[in-house]
Structures are given as C-alpha cells and as structure tokens.
Design an enzyme around this catalytic site. Structure first.
Site, PDB file in Angstrom:
ATOM      1  CB  SER A  45      -8.755   5.868   2.488  1.00  0.00           C
ATOM      2  OG  SER A  45      -8.056   5.932   3.713  1.00  0.00           O
ATOM      3  CG  HIS A  68      -5.610   9.459   0.652  1.00  0.00           C
ATOM      4  ND1 HIS A  68      -4.278   9.696   0.441  1.00  0.00           N
ATOM      5  CD2 HIS A  68      -5.679   8.979   1.912  1.00  0.00           C
ATOM      6  CE1 HIS A  68      -3.585   9.368   1.517  1.00  0.00           C
ATOM      7  NE2 HIS A  68      -4.416   8.933   2.425  1.00  0.00           N
ATOM      8  CE1 TYR A  78      -3.344  -1.583  21.872  1.00  0.00           C
ATOM      9  CE2 TYR A  78      -2.495  -1.178  19.667  1.00  0.00           C
ATOM     10  CZ  TYR A  78      -3.572  -1.311  20.534  1.00  0.00           C
ATOM     11  OH  TYR A  78      -4.857  -1.152  20.064  1.00  0.00           O
ATOM     12  CG  LEU A  86       0.648  -2.894  15.465  1.00  0.00           C
ATOM     13  CD1 LEU A  86       2.001  -3.505  15.158  1.00  0.00           C
ATOM     14  CD2 LEU A  86      -0.157  -3.794  16.403  1.00  0.00           C
ATOM     15  CD  GLN A 139       9.666  -1.163  14.066  1.00  0.00           C
ATOM     16  OE1 GLN A 139       9.207  -0.759  12.992  1.00  0.00           O
ATOM     17  NE2 GLN A 139      10.070  -0.339  15.009  1.00  0.00           N
ATOM     18  CG  LEU A 140       7.992  -7.516   7.891  1.00  0.00           C
ATOM     19  CD1 LEU A 140       6.543  -7.102   7.681  1.00  0.00           C
ATOM     20  CD2 LEU A 140       8.763  -7.454   6.584  1.00  0.00           C
ATOM     21  CG  ASP A 197      -1.796   1.212   1.315  1.00  0.00           C
ATOM     22  OD1 ASP A 197      -2.855   1.194   0.660  1.00  0.00           O
ATOM     23  OD2 ASP A 197      -1.448   2.181   2.013  1.00  0.00           O
ATOM     24  CE1 TYR A 221      -0.034   8.204   2.990  1.00  0.00           C
ATOM     25  CE2 TYR A 221       0.478   6.087   2.038  1.00  0.00           C
ATOM     26  CZ  TYR A 221      -0.362   6.881   2.748  1.00  0.00           C
ATOM     27  OH  TYR A 221      -1.546   6.379   3.248  1.00  0.00           O
TER      28      TYR A 221
END
Length: 319
Positions: free
Chosen positions: A162, A132, A235, A230, A295-296, A48, A53
């Site tokens: 979105s 978007h 978290y 996340l 992290q992935l 995505d 961006y």
C-alpha cells in the site's frame, strides 16, 4: 454480492471490501457491529484493517480496529467465511515524530507486527498482509524474505503493498520472482473517479497515478484496492468540500459527467463512482469507509448498477 479473484490462483473475495479504519474510535462498537453484520449478511467477505488504525483519534492507541474485529469474529464464529486483510509498517514509534518515524518493514518488525495482529484478531492466519508504506531504510531483500517466511509458516496466505509507487511494486515482485518467493498480488492505493491535479501531495499516502495504473493494466493478475473511493463524502455532501488536491479545472467536467449519468440511471453519484471503479479494466476493489448501515446500504446498491458502454465512454472521456 459479486466476487473477484485476488490473482489467478488467489482466493475469491467480495467485489467490495469493508474498511474498518474508524471502528472502535470514531465509530463506536455497537454501530461497527451493525455495519459488519449487514456487510456479511449481504454476502460481503472482504474486510480490511491495520495495526495502526486509528492512532490519531483522541485517546486511541491504533489497535482499536483490530481488537474490535477480533471480538466480533469471536462472537460470530465466521472467520473461515472471510478474507481478512491487515497491514504493517506504518505504526508510529512512540515519542518520535510521525510519519518520519514508523515501525518499518524490517524482518523483526514484520514478525512482531504479524504476531500482534494475529493475537488481536484472534486468528491463526492473515488472508492478505500488506506492507503499509515503503521503508527505504530496510533492504528490499530483507522485507520480501521476511514476508516469504510468514507465508511459509502458514501465518499469511497472500501479500500486498500500500502507498507504493509502480517502481516499488515492480522491484519487489521482480526480486520475489528471482528468489522464488511470493510477491505482492494486491496494491492498496488512494483512488477514485476524480483524478487529483498534477503534483498533488497526499503526504504519506499515495494515489493510483498513471504509472501505477499502466503497470497494473499490463499485469491483470494484480488487483488494485481503491481506498477513499468516495473522497470522504465529498461527492455528495455540501458540508464536505472536495480536498484541495482535486481543485483543478478537469474536476468540473468529471463532476458534470457524474451528475449526468446519475440522473440517467436514477442512482446516486456515489453509486456511479463505485460502479465505474468496479467495472474498470484494471481489476479494482473499492475499500468502503462507512460510519452507518445506511451509508453501507447505499454502497452495496452500486453492485446492481451496470453502466452501459456509452455512459462509461462519457465518464472515461471526462476523466
């Protein structure tokens, strides 16, 4: 890797989507390449991006993510293996305040934005193309007609929206059905396990509120793409407190339930959140925003975590 169909007649995509918002800006090309390679090696297919961006990063113009992906796709030669999604409508107008002034969803804006994204990505088609943000200044008929034209021309395979309300999604799809046009089959919205407090304001962003979740629950052919699942690391990272929109008493019970289930399963809290989203009755694909391969890998491991009925019941009750 697990997979999910994007609608009853849609293409199959990986159950986790890799978001690339910061690729080419705060995530450098070498790191972004390693993340993309690891994601696809693990069987990930859903990627995505957007045509804006990340324009807010120092020295950025908003094309960096698409351009980096285009270079990576050219080097790897794996375009046909992927479900590639991008967006239009929220790119800022140079010299004018954002978000009051964006490119919008007029026929001309959508056509020009699509051509630009295709060029930067180095492809002849977009597998999923999002509106978007909403555009009150443009008639809905013009927007949906322009999207239908892009599909008819073979430049776009499927449509999504979105940061739209349930009423916006319903109006667009009702009009498309009346005209025999393709409608939105995906909606990408801010969504996580923690629920924001009533009346929480996210600016130009919209979260998946109860109206939208109810709308989607009644229409299982639609898929929810959950961005910021996340909460930017809130978290698990003491240096990243929860956004103020989540600061209300209900959050304490939810966090306690998450910690309890994480301890029982031996998983991380992040993995429990992702497993809860993936197993939600509303078809949901989390959009991962990661800045490292580590992290992935943590997120990918959530695919192997299956919450039992009692654990899910506790999480749902707290939510």
């Amino acid at each position: 890797m697990r997979f999910r169909s994007l609608g009853p007649d849609g293409r199959s995509a990986s159950a986790l989507c890799l978001g690339t918002m910061t690729f080419g800006t705060t995530v450098d090309e070498r790191t972004a390449t390693a993340i993309l390679d690891r994601f696809t090696e693990a069987g990930g297919t859903f990627i995505d991006t957007s045509n804006n961006y990340a324009f807010w990063a120092p020295g950025a113009n908003g094309y960096e993510s698409e351009e980096l992906l285009g270079r990576w796709l050219a080097r790897r030669g794996n375009r046909d293996d992927l479900v590639l999604a991008t967006k239009a409508g929220a790119r800022p107008v140079p010299g004018l305040p954002f978000p009051e002034h964006v490119e919008g969803l007029s026929a001309r804006a959508l056509r020009e934005a699509a051509e630009g994204s295709l060029r930067r990505l180095g492809t002849d088609r977009l597998d999923l193309y999002y509106a978007h943000v909403t555009d009150p200044a443009t008639p809905l008929e013009e927007t949906m007609g322009a999207f239908a034209g892009l599909v008819a021309d073979g430049k776009v395979a499927a449509l999504g929206c979105s940061n739209h309300r349930a009423a916006d999604l319903a109006a667009a799809n009702d009009l498309a059905a009346e005209r025999g046009w393709p409608g939105y089959r995906c909606v990408q919205q801010r969504h996580s396990y923690l629920r924001p407090r009533p009346g929480a304001d996210f600016g130009i962003q919209r979260h998946a509120d109860e109206a939208l979740l109810s709308h989607l629950a009644a229409r299982p052919a639609l898929t929810l793409l959950a961005y910021s699942p996340l909460l930017g690391g809130s978290y698990c990272r003491p240096d990243r407190p929860l956004p103020e929109q989540y600061g209300w008493p209900a959050a304490r019970a939810q966090l306690a339930a998450l910690a309890e289930v994480a301890e029982e399963t031996g998983a991380t809290v992040n993995q429990v959140v992702l497993a809860w989203l993936i197993g939600h009755p509303v078809p949901t694909v989390p959009v991962l925003g990661v800045g490292s391969v580590a992290q992935l890998d943590e997120s990918l491991a959530a695919l192997d975590l299956v919450l039992d009925e009692e654990q899910r019941r506790r999480l749902d009750t707290a939510a």
